[in-house]
Motif scaffolding. Structure first.
Motif, PDB file in Angstrom:
ATOM      1  N   MET A 102      -2.116  -0.134 -12.626  1.00  0.00           N
ATOM      2  CA  MET A 102      -2.293   1.193 -12.898  1.00  0.00           C
ATOM      3  C   MET A 102      -2.507   1.509 -14.227  1.00  0.00           C
ATOM      4  O   MET A 102      -3.309   2.433 -14.485  1.00  0.00           O
ATOM      5  CB  MET A 102      -1.587   2.515 -12.179  1.00  0.00           C
ATOM      6  CG  MET A 102      -0.970   1.425 -10.842  1.00  0.00           C
ATOM      7  SD  MET A 102      -0.743   2.839  -9.893  1.00  0.00           S
ATOM      8  CE  MET A 102       1.194   3.535 -10.247  1.00  0.00           C
ATOM      9  N   ARG A 123       1.945   6.500  -7.206  1.00  0.00           N
ATOM     10  CA  ARG A 123       0.316   7.463  -7.907  1.00  0.00           C
ATOM     11  C   ARG A 123       0.597   8.504  -7.539  1.00  0.00           C
ATOM     12  O   ARG A 123       0.132   8.961  -8.440  1.00  0.00           O
ATOM     13  CB  ARG A 123      -1.369   6.644  -6.749  1.00  0.00           C
ATOM     14  CG  ARG A 123      -1.839   5.321  -6.858  1.00  0.00           C
ATOM     15  CD  ARG A 123      -2.997   5.196  -6.890  1.00  0.00           C
ATOM     16  NE  ARG A 123      -3.160   3.994  -7.335  1.00  0.00           N
ATOM     17  CZ  ARG A 123      -3.960   3.678  -8.320  1.00  0.00           C
ATOM     18  NH1 ARG A 123      -3.439   4.993  -9.269  1.00  0.00           N
ATOM     19  NH2 ARG A 123      -4.338   2.147  -8.781  1.00  0.00           N
ATOM     20  N   LYS A 152       0.814  -1.462  -0.068  1.00  0.00           N
ATOM     21  CA  LYS A 152      -0.112   0.605   0.178  1.00  0.00           C
ATOM     22  C   LYS A 152       0.906   1.170   0.535  1.00  0.00           C
ATOM     23  O   LYS A 152       0.396   1.958  -0.751  1.00  0.00           O
ATOM     24  CB  LYS A 152      -1.099  -0.059   1.041  1.00  0.00           C
ATOM     25  CG  LYS A 152      -2.206  -0.743   1.802  1.00  0.00           C
ATOM     26  CD  LYS A 152      -2.834  -0.589   2.251  1.00  0.00           C
ATOM     27  CE  LYS A 152      -3.962  -2.196   2.005  1.00  0.00           C
ATOM     28  NZ  LYS A 152      -5.120  -1.956   3.509  1.00  0.00           N
ATOM     29  N   ASP A 158       2.143   1.697  -3.815  1.00  0.00           N
ATOM     30  CA  ASP A 158       1.096   2.035  -3.928  1.00  0.00           C
ATOM     31  C   ASP A 158       1.107   3.688  -4.685  1.00  0.00           C
ATOM     32  O   ASP A 158       0.870   4.021  -5.393  1.00  0.00           O
ATOM     33  CB  ASP A 158      -0.208   1.280  -4.005  1.00  0.00           C
ATOM     34  CG  ASP A 158      -1.253   1.207  -4.889  1.00  0.00           C
ATOM     35  OD1 ASP A 158      -0.270   1.713  -6.169  1.00  0.00           O
ATOM     36  OD2 ASP A 158      -2.117   1.093  -4.589  1.00  0.00           O
ATOM     37  N   LYS A 159       1.068   4.165  -3.097  1.00  0.00           N
ATOM     38  CA  LYS A 159       0.702   5.311  -2.890  1.00  0.00           C
ATOM     39  C   LYS A 159       2.066   6.611  -3.779  1.00  0.00           C
ATOM     40  O   LYS A 159       2.025   7.302  -3.742  1.00  0.00           O
ATOM     41  CB  LYS A 159       0.627   6.111  -1.344  1.00  0.00           C
ATOM     42  CG  LYS A 159      -0.510   5.371  -0.425  1.00  0.00           C
ATOM     43  CD  LYS A 159      -0.355   6.265   0.534  1.00  0.00           C
ATOM     44  CE  LYS A 159      -1.158   5.191   1.333  1.00  0.00           C
ATOM     45  NZ  LYS A 159      -1.330   5.408   3.308  1.00  0.00           N
ATOM     46  N   ARG A 167       9.569  11.689 -10.507  1.00  0.00           N
ATOM     47  CA  ARG A 167       9.492  10.432 -10.351  1.00  0.00           C
ATOM     48  C   ARG A 167       9.844   8.441  -9.540  1.00  0.00           C
ATOM     49  O   ARG A 167      11.593   8.940 -10.322  1.00  0.00           O
ATOM     50  CB  ARG A 167       8.535   9.209 -11.703  1.00  0.00           C
ATOM     51  CG  ARG A 167       7.837  10.071 -11.934  1.00  0.00           C
ATOM     52  CD  ARG A 167       6.998  10.079 -13.486  1.00  0.00           C
ATOM     53  NE  ARG A 167       5.906  10.692 -13.959  1.00  0.00           N
ATOM     54  CZ  ARG A 167       5.384  10.450 -15.432  1.00  0.00           C
ATOM     55  NH1 ARG A 167       6.306  10.107 -15.856  1.00  0.00           N
ATOM     56  NH2 ARG A 167       4.540  11.471 -15.426  1.00  0.00           N
ATOM     57  N   GLU A 211      -5.719  -0.702 -15.743  1.00  0.00           N
ATOM     58  CA  GLU A 211      -6.748   1.073 -15.135  1.00  0.00           C
ATOM     59  C   GLU A 211      -7.685   2.562 -15.960  1.00  0.00           C
ATOM     60  O   GLU A 211      -8.665   2.831 -15.434  1.00  0.00           O
ATOM     61  CB  GLU A 211      -6.781   0.942 -13.611  1.00  0.00           C
ATOM     62  CG  GLU A 211      -6.803  -0.323 -12.409  1.00  0.00           C
ATOM     63  CD  GLU A 211      -5.351   0.204 -10.891  1.00  0.00           C
ATOM     64  OE1 GLU A 211      -6.129   1.119 -10.841  1.00  0.00           O
ATOM     65  OE2 GLU A 211      -6.136  -0.456  -9.878  1.00  0.00           O
ATOM     66  N   ASP A 212      -6.334   2.957 -15.839  1.00  0.00           N
ATOM     67  CA  ASP A 212      -6.508   4.445 -16.486  1.00  0.00           C
ATOM     68  C   ASP A 212      -6.785   4.313 -17.930  1.00  0.00           C
ATOM     69  O   ASP A 212      -7.125   4.890 -18.819  1.00  0.00           O
ATOM     70  CB  ASP A 212      -5.382   5.387 -16.819  1.00  0.00           C
ATOM     71  CG  ASP A 212      -5.004   5.184 -15.361  1.00  0.00           C
ATOM     72  OD1 ASP A 212      -5.988   5.431 -13.811  1.00  0.00           O
ATOM     73  OD2 ASP A 212      -3.557   6.057 -14.490  1.00  0.00           O
ATOM     74  N   ARG A 214       2.474  -3.382 -10.316  1.00  0.00           N
ATOM     75  CA  ARG A 214       1.950  -2.444 -10.726  1.00  0.00           C
ATOM     76  C   ARG A 214       1.636  -1.028 -11.976  1.00  0.00           C
ATOM     77  O   ARG A 214       0.759  -0.469 -11.910  1.00  0.00           O
ATOM     78  CB  ARG A 214       2.473  -1.398  -9.105  1.00  0.00           C
ATOM     79  CG  ARG A 214       1.913  -2.679  -7.488  1.00  0.00           C
ATOM     80  CD  ARG A 214       0.674  -3.107  -7.514  1.00  0.00           C
ATOM     81  NE  ARG A 214      -0.238  -1.617  -7.377  1.00  0.00           N
ATOM     82  CZ  ARG A 214      -1.141  -1.736  -8.196  1.00  0.00           C
ATOM     83  NH1 ARG A 214      -2.049  -2.709  -8.809  1.00  0.00           N
ATOM     84  NH2 ARG A 214      -2.062  -0.493  -8.065  1.00  0.00           N
ATOM     85  N   ARG A 215       2.637  -0.705 -11.851  1.00  0.00           N
ATOM     86  CA  ARG A 215       1.935   0.743 -13.045  1.00  0.00           C
ATOM     87  C   ARG A 215       1.680  -0.286 -14.594  1.00  0.00           C
ATOM     88  O   ARG A 215       0.561   0.893 -14.762  1.00  0.00           O
ATOM     89  CB  ARG A 215       3.717   0.398 -13.730  1.00  0.00           C
ATOM     90  CG  ARG A 215       4.765   1.762 -12.748  1.00  0.00           C
ATOM     91  CD  ARG A 215       5.938   2.187 -13.241  1.00  0.00           C
ATOM     92  NE  ARG A 215       6.975   2.903 -12.369  1.00  0.00           N
ATOM     93  CZ  ARG A 215       7.649   3.289 -12.003  1.00  0.00           C
ATOM     94  NH1 ARG A 215       8.989   2.875 -12.887  1.00  0.00           N
ATOM     95  NH2 ARG A 215       8.452   3.943 -11.492  1.00  0.00           N
ATOM     96  N   LEU A 260       2.262   9.587 -10.682  1.00  0.00           N
ATOM     97  CA  LEU A 260       1.690  10.338 -12.117  1.00  0.00           C
ATOM     98  C   LEU A 260       1.164  11.626 -11.847  1.00  0.00           C
ATOM     99  O   LEU A 260       0.993  12.125 -13.531  1.00  0.00           O
ATOM    100  CB  LEU A 260       0.009   8.970 -11.840  1.00  0.00           C
ATOM    101  CG  LEU A 260       0.043   7.814 -11.812  1.00  0.00           C
ATOM    102  CD1 LEU A 260      -1.022   7.486 -11.658  1.00  0.00           C
ATOM    103  CD2 LEU A 260       1.299   7.182 -13.364  1.00  0.00           C
ATOM    104  N   GLU A 261       1.727  12.294 -10.814  1.00  0.00           N
ATOM    105  CA  GLU A 261       1.097  13.805 -10.936  1.00  0.00           C
ATOM    106  C   GLU A 261       2.628  14.614 -11.501  1.00  0.00           C
ATOM    107  O   GLU A 261       2.780  15.548 -11.192  1.00  0.00           O
ATOM    108  CB  GLU A 261       0.475  14.358  -9.877  1.00  0.00           C
ATOM    109  CG  GLU A 261      -0.594  13.800  -9.382  1.00  0.00           C
ATOM    110  CD  GLU A 261      -1.766  13.777 -10.740  1.00  0.00           C
ATOM    111  OE1 GLU A 261      -1.821  15.215 -11.462  1.00  0.00           O
ATOM    112  OE2 GLU A 261      -2.768  12.758 -10.899  1.00  0.00           O
TER     113      GLU A 261
END
Length: 116
Positions: free
Chosen positions: A79, A35, A28, A31-32, A45, A82-83, A75-76, A38-39
């Protein structure tokens, strides 16, 4: 042998689903971080190596690089799916065997001896 002769194409290999019990308590948190990446700008990164270093600094756990790398890669990709963005950054070429060819005859800077 019969299976190989029956079809021109080889069956894709089944990849085993592997779990990482040593990485489980930190899923978790990582994962945070991903995420939040991404911004962030590209240079800001996290890399897998930086994530491993940060886990060691913040939690005192030294995980193998390959464990962190495999988790981050998975995970990448998840994600990205998902997007709805493509996870791969290249195009696959489909050349028919014997029909297409790439030939490089050299350039002006070639090392072949000049004739004449």
């Amino acid at each position: 042998m019969r299976k190989a002769l029956a079809s021109r194409l080889a069956k894709p290999r089944k990849r085993p689903v592997r779990i990482t019990p040593r990485m489980e308590p930190y899923n978790k948190t990582v994962d945070k971080w991903l995420r939040a990446d991404l911004e962030a700008r590209c240079k800001q990164r996290h890399t897998a190596r930086r994530i491993g270093t940060r886990l060691e600094e913040e939690f005192g756990v030294a995980l193998p690089y390959t464990t962190v790398r495999d988790f981050v890669t998975a995970r990448r990709r998840a994600m990205a799916e998902e997007d709805g963005t493509p996870a791969e950054g290249y195009l696959t070429r489909h050349n028919a065997p014997g029909a297409d060819a790439d030939v490089d005859f050299g350039s002006s800077g070639s090392t072949w001896p000049a004739s004449g």
